[in-house]
Design an enzyme around this catalytic site. Structure first.
Site, PDB file in Angstrom:
ATOM      1  N   SER A  10       0.868  -1.182   0.000  1.00  0.00           N
ATOM      2  CA  SER A  10       0.000   0.000   0.000  1.00  0.00           C
ATOM      3  C   SER A  10       0.899   1.224   0.000  1.00  0.00           C
ATOM      4  O   SER A  10       1.825   1.327   0.814  1.00  0.00           O
ATOM      5  CB  SER A  10      -0.858   0.007   1.264  1.00  0.00           C
ATOM      6  OG  SER A  10      -1.237   1.329   1.591  1.00  0.00           O
ATOM      7  N   HIS A  35      -1.397  -1.699  -4.209  1.00  0.00           N
ATOM      8  CA  HIS A  35      -2.687  -1.491  -3.526  1.00  0.00           C
ATOM      9  C   HIS A  35      -2.847   0.013  -3.321  1.00  0.00           C
ATOM     10  O   HIS A  35      -2.072   0.638  -2.590  1.00  0.00           O
ATOM     11  CB  HIS A  35      -2.636  -2.248  -2.190  1.00  0.00           C
ATOM     12  CG  HIS A  35      -3.838  -2.073  -1.322  1.00  0.00           C
ATOM     13  ND1 HIS A  35      -4.919  -2.930  -1.350  1.00  0.00           N
ATOM     14  CD2 HIS A  35      -4.134  -1.150  -0.368  1.00  0.00           C
ATOM     15  CE1 HIS A  35      -5.818  -2.559  -0.460  1.00  0.00           C
ATOM     16  NE2 HIS A  35      -5.368  -1.463   0.151  1.00  0.00           N
ATOM     17  N   ASP A  37      -5.037   3.103  -2.049  1.00  0.00           N
ATOM     18  CA  ASP A  37      -6.113   3.382  -1.093  1.00  0.00           C
ATOM     19  C   ASP A  37      -6.853   4.661  -1.459  1.00  0.00           C
ATOM     20  O   ASP A  37      -6.306   5.757  -1.346  1.00  0.00           O
ATOM     21  CB  ASP A  37      -5.519   3.511   0.317  1.00  0.00           C
ATOM     22  CG  ASP A  37      -5.037   2.175   0.849  1.00  0.00           C
ATOM     23  OD1 ASP A  37      -5.873   1.261   0.993  1.00  0.00           O
ATOM     24  OD2 ASP A  37      -3.813   2.031   1.089  1.00  0.00           O
ATOM     25  N   MET A  39      -9.863   7.126  -0.580  1.00  0.00           N
ATOM     26  CA  MET A  39     -10.752   7.493   0.546  1.00  0.00           C
ATOM     27  C   MET A  39     -11.511   8.762   0.202  1.00  0.00           C
ATOM     28  O   MET A  39     -10.940   9.691  -0.366  1.00  0.00           O
ATOM     29  CB  MET A  39      -9.913   7.739   1.801  1.00  0.00           C
ATOM     30  CG  MET A  39      -9.032   6.570   2.187  1.00  0.00           C
ATOM     31  SD  MET A  39      -8.217   6.869   3.749  1.00  0.00           S
ATOM     32  CE  MET A  39      -7.078   5.470   3.790  1.00  0.00           C
ATOM     33  N   HIS A  69      -8.455   0.153  -3.503  1.00  0.00           N
ATOM     34  CA  HIS A  69      -9.235  -0.181  -2.306  1.00  0.00           C
ATOM     35  C   HIS A  69     -10.155   1.010  -2.072  1.00  0.00           C
ATOM     36  O   HIS A  69      -9.738   2.052  -1.565  1.00  0.00           O
ATOM     37  CB  HIS A  69      -8.268  -0.416  -1.140  1.00  0.00           C
ATOM     38  CG  HIS A  69      -8.945  -0.648   0.167  1.00  0.00           C
ATOM     39  ND1 HIS A  69      -8.275  -0.630   1.371  1.00  0.00           N
ATOM     40  CD2 HIS A  69     -10.252  -0.904   0.475  1.00  0.00           C
ATOM     41  CE1 HIS A  69      -9.131  -0.872   2.353  1.00  0.00           C
ATOM     42  NE2 HIS A  69     -10.331  -1.021   1.836  1.00  0.00           N
ATOM     43  N   MET A  71     -12.536   3.029  -0.325  1.00  0.00           N
ATOM     44  CA  MET A  71     -13.162   3.320   0.976  1.00  0.00           C
ATOM     45  C   MET A  71     -14.070   4.523   0.772  1.00  0.00           C
ATOM     46  O   MET A  71     -13.762   5.654   1.160  1.00  0.00           O
ATOM     47  CB  MET A  71     -12.056   3.583   2.014  1.00  0.00           C
ATOM     48  CG  MET A  71     -11.324   2.305   2.400  1.00  0.00           C
ATOM     49  SD  MET A  71      -9.774   2.582   3.239  1.00  0.00           S
ATOM     50  CE  MET A  71      -8.657   2.648   1.846  1.00  0.00           C
ATOM     51  N   MET A 142     -10.460  -6.595   6.399  1.00  0.00           N
ATOM     52  CA  MET A 142      -9.616  -5.531   6.968  1.00  0.00           C
ATOM     53  C   MET A 142      -9.156  -5.911   8.376  1.00  0.00           C
ATOM     54  O   MET A 142      -9.947  -6.421   9.182  1.00  0.00           O
ATOM     55  CB  MET A 142     -10.405  -4.215   7.038  1.00  0.00           C
ATOM     56  CG  MET A 142     -10.644  -3.528   5.708  1.00  0.00           C
ATOM     57  SD  MET A 142      -9.129  -3.051   4.869  1.00  0.00           S
ATOM     58  CE  MET A 142      -8.479  -1.785   5.958  1.00  0.00           C
ATOM     59  N   ASP A 176      -5.515  -6.601   5.088  1.00  0.00           N
ATOM     60  CA  ASP A 176      -4.995  -5.240   4.920  1.00  0.00           C
ATOM     61  C   ASP A 176      -5.087  -4.491   6.240  1.00  0.00           C
ATOM     62  O   ASP A 176      -6.169  -4.360   6.806  1.00  0.00           O
ATOM     63  CB  ASP A 176      -5.835  -4.535   3.831  1.00  0.00           C
ATOM     64  CG  ASP A 176      -5.425  -3.092   3.606  1.00  0.00           C
ATOM     65  OD1 ASP A 176      -4.313  -2.704   4.012  1.00  0.00           O
ATOM     66  OD2 ASP A 176      -6.226  -2.358   2.992  1.00  0.00           O
TER      67      ASP A 176
HETATM   68  O1  5RP Z   1      -6.564   0.475   3.746  1.00  0.00           O
HETATM   69  C1  5RP Z   1      -5.702   0.943   4.440  1.00  0.00           C
HETATM   70  C2  5RP Z   1      -6.051   1.846   5.555  1.00  0.00           C
HETATM   71  O2  5RP Z   1      -7.416   2.041   5.583  1.00  0.00           O
HETATM   72  C3  5RP Z   1      -4.263   0.638   4.110  1.00  0.00           C
HETATM   73  O3  5RP Z   1      -4.195  -0.182   2.991  1.00  0.00           O
HETATM   74  C4  5RP Z   1      -3.548  -0.040   5.228  1.00  0.00           C
HETATM   75  O4  5RP Z   1      -3.680   0.625   6.416  1.00  0.00           O
HETATM   76  C5  5RP Z   1      -2.087  -0.296   4.846  1.00  0.00           C
HETATM   77  O5  5RP Z   1      -1.217   0.378   5.627  1.00  0.00           O
HETATM   78  P1  5RP Z   1      -0.459  -0.266   6.892  1.00  0.00           P
HETATM   79  O6  5RP Z   1       0.176  -1.543   6.428  1.00  0.00           O
HETATM   80  O7  5RP Z   1       0.505   0.803   7.264  1.00  0.00           O
HETATM   81  O8  5RP Z   1      -1.500  -0.510   7.945  1.00  0.00           O
HETATM   82 FE   FE2 Z   2      -6.112  -0.548   1.926  1.00  0.00          FE
END
Ligand code: 5RP
Ligand code: FE2
Length: 223
Positions: A10, A35, A37, A39, A69, A71, A142, A176
């Protein structure tokens, strides 16, 4: 086909001003996919980026497999722009969605694979999630509340992964949040095969070593 071990960094906590270079470095160090993210400041209390940035990244990186991803509260809204931006796998949270099967159909008709995500505090049980297993390509469990990178891994999400692996031996199960060399064993043992890792990989002194080690642990449990 039996699930394969794949590591998808990510880039959430990477230097986003240098996203193309940061992403290329992760791929050069052995990442299987990226990946990304997305948001909306609504489904989660944070904002990141949208399809214009993904499209720019795609212009710099032609061949890598991109997962977004999503969100967001309205995943149906971003299907066409993300397909146009060159996304391969469109993973969305099912919590705010009324007609999950319809969104899956739209994603697949646009040429992308579809992933279904659930957050830790979800009201959706894994048994309910199972209703969509016929249409989903990937299920994302998650392991932190979505919204921020760098949070602590929630091992109490593993029974969901175990239940899914036990009932669906061939599906791609992704985890994740807070996953890294220290927590990979727990994920692998439970049956996850697609591993998202942000902070632990991006900030690793040796990214290649971190990615390789995690892939080896997952492979060991898949055999
Ligand atoms: O979806 C996510 C947060 O909502 C990220 O993908 C996830 O947090 C990855 O980061 P880390 O490995 O630092 O937790
Ligand atoms: Fe994510």
């Amino acid at each position: 086909m039996a699930p394969q071990a794949k590591i998808g960094p990510s880039i959430l906590n990477a230097d986003l001003a240098n996203l193309a270079a940061e992403s290329q470095k992760l791929l050069d160090n052995g990442a299987d996919y990226l990946h990304l993210d997305v948001m909306d400041g609504n489904f989660v209390p944070n904002l990141t980026f949208g399809h214009p940035m993904v499209k720019c990244l795609r212009n710099h990186i032609k061949n890598a497999y991109f997962e977004t991803h999503m969100m967001v509260n309205s995943p149906e809204q971003w299907i066409e722009p993300m397909a146009d931006a060159g996304v391969n796998l469109y993973t969305f949270h099912i919590e705010p969605v009324k007609d999950v099967c319809n969104v899956c159909r739209l994603v697949q008709e646009s040429g992308m694979k579809v992933g279904l995500a659930i957050k830790p505090a979800t009201k959706v049980s894994v048994e309910e999630l199972a209703r969509y297993m016929e249409v989903a390509d990937v299920v994302l469990v998650m392991t932190v509340e979505p919204g921020f990178g760098g949070q602590s891994f929630m091992a109490d999400m593993m029974p969901k992964v175990e239940w899914l692996r036990c009932n669906y031996p061939n599906i791609d199960i992704e985890v994740d949040g807070g996953v890294g060399p220290k927590t990979i064993e727990c994920c692998a043992k439970s049956g996850a095969n697609m591993i998202v890792s942000g902070t632990a990989v991006v900030g690793a002194p040796d990214q290649r070593q971190a990615i390789t080690q995690m892939r080896e642990v997952v492979q060991r449990y898949l055999k």
